[in-house]
Design a protein around this motif. Structure first.
Motif, mmCIF file in Angstrom:
data_model
loop_
_atom_site.group_PDB
_atom_site.id
_atom_site.type_symbol
_atom_site.label_atom_id
_atom_site.label_comp_id
_atom_site.label_asym_id
_atom_site.label_seq_id
_atom_site.Cartn_x
_atom_site.Cartn_y
_atom_site.Cartn_z
ATOM 1 N N LEU A 29 1.136 -6.476 9.004
ATOM 2 C CA LEU A 29 0.389 -5.272 8.639
ATOM 3 C C LEU A 29 1.160 -4.014 9.017
ATOM 4 N N VAL A 30 1.804 -4.026 10.180
ATOM 5 C CA VAL A 30 2.592 -2.865 10.608
ATOM 6 C C VAL A 30 3.782 -2.666 9.673
ATOM 7 N N SER A 31 4.435 -3.757 9.273
ATOM 8 C CA SER A 31 5.599 -3.653 8.388
ATOM 9 C C SER A 31 5.224 -3.103 7.023
ATOM 10 N N PHE A 32 4.035 -3.467 6.538
ATOM 11 C CA PHE A 32 3.611 -3.017 5.213
ATOM 12 C C PHE A 32 2.818 -1.707 5.269
ATOM 13 N N ALA A 33 2.528 -1.219 6.478
ATOM 14 C CA ALA A 33 1.643 -0.054 6.612
ATOM 15 C C ALA A 33 2.224 1.192 5.962
ATOM 16 N N GLY A 34 3.538 1.313 5.939
ATOM 17 C CA GLY A 34 4.141 2.530 5.398
ATOM 18 C C GLY A 34 4.669 2.389 3.987
ATOM 19 N N ILE A 35 4.218 1.386 3.255
ATOM 20 C CA ILE A 35 4.814 1.100 1.949
ATOM 21 C C ILE A 35 4.619 2.246 0.958
#
Length: 561
Positions: A29-35
């Protein structure tokens, strides 16, 4: 037997297992949070603009920036991005999506490689180390070529290791394809880590001559064959057209650049593309202190212990990761062209090297060092984020509250439920990194992006009233503007501005220094609109502090002739 004993770890209890899954999910979720966060670094704008031009030109072989031939990086990441643009439309999230998918592929291969030679606990731990390494989390937002390379390199090593064991055609084919894609992502130097890992495995197993066996020659041949699309693309864009002006000269061979200038030219920092600072042999050693945070100190210890074990003639489970990782790290360190994100591609190997030492029984001094190495970051990172939040003063407190509640609750449950001290320390360290990066990805970086004048100017010029305008940039580093502007953007040096007809149909994007230069030259122009801009890629303390932020802000402009 000695090697097995060396990597024998305490078995994870049932109370600990659910938290591995929770940390894995929250890390995703953290990795995709800034997509969907707007671009705030120039490289993203450049790579996305080149892929956008591929789609607009219906040409997947030639690379253009500002409608000019572009020769710097190989094609594979641009192909992946262009396909994403074709499927989902041109947007920032469609640019980041394929890189994030390759990040997931890198996680899968990291697990499969580690599981091949180590226990399940080591494999799962290696995955979480990789997911929570600081520069990995940053590069999943500030996307360049590294997420692609990370997956392609560890994937190549995995299939090479399987091919070495069984020699099946499936692993031969996949090893060749992934190695070729890695070469078409960053150049031929990637074979240093891939084939260097294989060579190290053979050397330590006293099977050096096997690298010349027919099965391996076949792998080299297939890798070359699968790399031919890159040679063909470079040939038709550059080698077929010696009249083109590239790097301020004619008769530039794209193939020669790919094989030599982009590799050895950068190594010596004497090629067409140079870095201002000369190389520092210790650059990557101290870069890893923050890039591989919070695992960096434990990684150094793990390398020391692994080398000591080899010297003591104790057999390790495998030598691919240590040989390939350290060989390329040494090459990077000797290079005079150095950038911090280069090491990201080695992090799967570093994670596998480090993972056993997160839990294995150590001496009293080594155990104390492990507690210090992980506990330091576990405590410091949340404190740093809280300080940043107090000075940043974002418009809303919601995301900070969500961050505190989610990771505070997770950390509390881990502290109560996980009884094994080593596992508890490891998981709490993961929580601290994810707490920090959730805030960075959802609050800090979007705040920086909101002050990027290139984004605002690019969106502004897409209005219907500018439909007939011809758009220019006076600097080749305005690539974020180039991406957000839906019209083609041409580059014109500011000294050649008089070549543009002063009929009101030409619109130029200029920074404050460029505008000052035009005013000094008494050039004729009209300001259409000014935009507030944070002209830095580095996060300056003065920007973080809302009270001093205005001191580091500037202006960019749309002007007409």
């Amino acid at each position: 037997m000695a090697a097995l004993k060396l990597y024998l770890l305490p078995v994870m209890t049932n109370n600990s297992k659910p938290f591995y899954l929770l940390i894995f999910i929250t890390a995703l979720l953290v990795s995709f949070a800034g997509i969907t966060t707007d671009f705030f670094t120039d490289d993203q704008g450049l790579y996305a603009s080149i892929a956008k031009s591929m789609v607009h030109n219906h040409d997947m072989l030639q690379l253009f920036s500002y409608n000019r031939d572009w020769l710097d990086k190989p094609h594979f990441p641009f192909w992946a991005t262009a396909i994403s643009f074709k499927l989902f439309g041109i947007s920032v999230w469609a640019y980041r999506l394929p890189a994030l998918l390759f990040f997931l592929l890198g996680l899968l291969y990291t697990y499969r490689f580690a599981r091949r030679f180590y226990t399940k606990e080591v494999a799962l731990t290696a995955v979480l180390i990789l997911m929570t390494a600081q520069h990995i989390l940053l590069s999943n937002l500030d996307v360049r070529a590294e997420p692609y390379l990370m997956a392609l390199i560890i994937g190549s090593l995995y299939h090479i290791a399987r091919y070495n064991d069984k020699g099946t055609f499936k692993h031969l084919l996949l090893a060749a394809i992934l190695t070729a894609c890695a070469i078409m992502t960053k150049g031929v130097f990637v074979i240093v880590v891939i084939y260097g890992g294989l060579l190290g495995q053979f050397i330590f197993q006293k099977k050096f001559l096997q690298v010349f066996y027919g099965k391996w020659l076949l792998l080299y041949l297939l890798t070359f064959i699968f790399t031919l699309p890159e040679f063909y693309a470079l040939y038709i864009q550059f080698d077929m057209h010696p009249e083109k002006l590239v790097f301020d000269r004619h008769n530039v061979s794209g193939i020669w650049w790919f094989l030599w200038d982009s590799q050895f030219g950068r190594f010596a920092n004497n090629g067409p593309i140079k870095q201002k600072a000369s190389g520092d042999v210790f650059f990557f050693l101290h870069t890893l202190l923050w890039a591989f945070l919070p695992w960096c100190l434990l990684f150094y210890y793990s390398v020391y212990k692994s080398i000591k074990t080899i010297v003591q003639k104790v057999t390790l489970p495998e030598y691919y990761t240590l040989s390939g990782g350290l060989l390329l790290l040494a090459l990077f360190s000797l290079s005079r062209f150095q950038l911090p994100f280069y090491t990201n591609i080695l992090f799967p190997l570093f994670a596998i090297i480090t993972a056993p030492y997160c839990f294995k029984q150590l001496s009293r001094a080594a155990s104390a060092f492990r507690k210090m190495a992980l506990g330091l970051f576990m405590i410091v990172l949340p404190i740093v984020i809280i300080i940043i939040h107090l000075y940043l003063k974002p418009a809303t407190q919601l995301l900070f509250i969500v961050d505190v509640v989610v990771f505070g609750l997770l950390a509390t449950l881990i502290y109560i439920k996980v009884k094994q001290p080593a596992y508890r320390l490891f998981m709490l360290t993961c929580c601290s990194v994810l707490f920090a990066n959730f805030y960075l990805n959802t609050v800090v970086f979007p705040t920086i992006a909101s002050y990027n004048g290139q984004v605002a100017a690019g969106k502004y010029i897409n209005q219907a009233k500018f439909a007939g305008a011809h758009v220019y940039s006076v600097r080749p580093a305005n690539n974020i503007f180039q991406f957000y502007c839906e019209k083609p953007v041409d580059y014109i040096p500011i000294e050649e501005l008089d070549k543009i007809p002063a009929n009101g149909q030409a619109i130029l994007f200029v920074s404050q220094p460029s505008l000052d230069q035009l005013n000094a030259a008494h050039a004729q122009f009209r300001i259409i609109k000014a935009f507030t801009d944070y002209p830095q890629e580095n996060i300056l303390p003065a920007f973080i502090n809302s009270a001093t932020r205005h001191k580091v802000l500037s202006k960019v402009y749309l002007i007409s002739r």
